[in-house]
Scaffold this active site. Structure first.
Site, mmCIF file in Angstrom:
data_model
loop_
_atom_site.group_PDB
_atom_site.id
_atom_site.type_symbol
_atom_site.label_atom_id
_atom_site.label_comp_id
_atom_site.label_asym_id
_atom_site.label_seq_id
_atom_site.Cartn_x
_atom_site.Cartn_y
_atom_site.Cartn_z
ATOM 1 N N PHE A 50 0.762 -0.975 -0.128
ATOM 2 C CA PHE A 50 -0.019 0.048 0.105
ATOM 3 C C PHE A 50 0.952 1.129 -0.063
ATOM 4 C CE2 PHE A 50 -2.662 -3.321 1.401
ATOM 5 C CZ PHE A 50 -4.024 -3.192 1.089
ATOM 6 N N GLU A 51 0.472 2.247 -0.663
ATOM 7 C CA GLU A 51 1.294 3.394 -0.718
ATOM 8 C C GLU A 51 1.717 4.207 0.546
ATOM 9 O OE1 GLU A 51 0.954 7.965 -3.003
ATOM 10 O OE2 GLU A 51 -0.569 6.401 -3.515
ATOM 11 N N SER A 52 1.004 3.732 1.582
ATOM 12 C CA SER A 52 1.553 4.220 2.911
ATOM 13 C C SER A 52 2.366 3.472 3.542
ATOM 14 C CB SER A 52 -0.008 4.264 3.930
ATOM 15 O OG SER A 52 -0.524 2.662 3.906
#
Length: 255
Positions: A50-52
């Protein structure tokens, strides 16, 4: 066979794009649902990024976004956005999923603005990591609904590269990724001609004809030589979507 919603067809079709053992860059919404479905069925060893910077989570319930710390539950690593994007830059991401406000025949995307950039009619969220995913993942898949205002002859703004202007353009721009491989819609599955790099109709969902898809696209689109009807989701896939992955219909609307 039970009644099946367009969202369920889309989620299942997207999940089939993920291979076992691959690394998949996942966003909010249908990509998240599709990734969990793939992991629960044919791709148990897929690594979800996930981009986070949350890596391969096993959340108890669906998160509201990639930064929702419900995703932290069961994750193998929490490392931040820089780490997540660095995996793309290192060529370690096999597949990424993207949404879009506009898409053209070559799979280029606009998520920046509708109208003039300085004085837009609508200011959109922007790239986020979309350009990184499209440029550096080994391949990417677009998930969006078919609409003449979305499938356009010319983008208002080029946020994210597909095949740019056609054959050889990605390579000339120095982009290492292979580009878009599928556009999964609520009417069927679109792909790209291997020679011209133009979008084409590959599969229609049941009761949907190629002509209906063409009516909802602003540019001329051809049919693949072996166009066929997409297979319906299995009972197992529907059961997982409706009772375990998204029982409340947060991202996938059930009949």
């Amino acid at each position: 066979m039970p009644e099946i919603s367009p969202d369920e067809y889309m989620a299942v079709a997207a999940s089939q794009e993920i291979g076992d053992g691959e690394t998949a860059f996942i966003g909010t919404g249908l990509p998240m649902v599709a990734a969990y479905l793939a992991k629960a069925t044919h791709a148990p060893r897929v690594n979800l990024v996930f981009e986070s910077g949350i890596i391969d989570p096993a959340p108890i319930e669906l998160a509201s976004g990639v930064g929702d710390y419900r995703l932290a539950y069961g994750s193998t690593k929490i490392a931040g956005t820089f780490y997540a994007l660095s995996l793309l830059q290192q060529g370690k991401v096999d597949i990424g999923f993207l949404g879009t406000a506009e898409i053209d025949r070559y799979g280029n995307l606009n998520s920046t603005a509708i109208g003039p950039y300085r004085r837009p009619k609508v200011r959109l969220p922007g790239s986020g990591g979309a350009n990184d995913i499209a440029s550096m993942a080994k391949r990417f898949v677009v998930i969006c609904r078919v609409d003449r205002k979305r499938f356009v002859e010319k983008l208002n703004y080029l946020t994210t590269p597909g095949f740019l202007t056609g054959p050889g353009a990605r390579e000339a721009a120095g982009l290492p990724g292979a580009g878009p491989v599928r556009v999964i819609t609520d009417l069927g599955i679109l792909g790209f001609d291997p020679v011209t790099k133009k979008m084409q109709i590959e599969q229609c969902f049941p009761s949907i004809t190629p002509d209906r898809i063409k009516e909802n696209i602003s540019f001329e689109i051809s049919e693949a030589p072996s166009i066929k009807e997409a297979p319906p989701p299995s009972c197992e896939q529907l059961h997982l979507l409706r009772t375990q992955i998204d029982p409340d219909g947060v991202y996938v609307k059930h009949p």
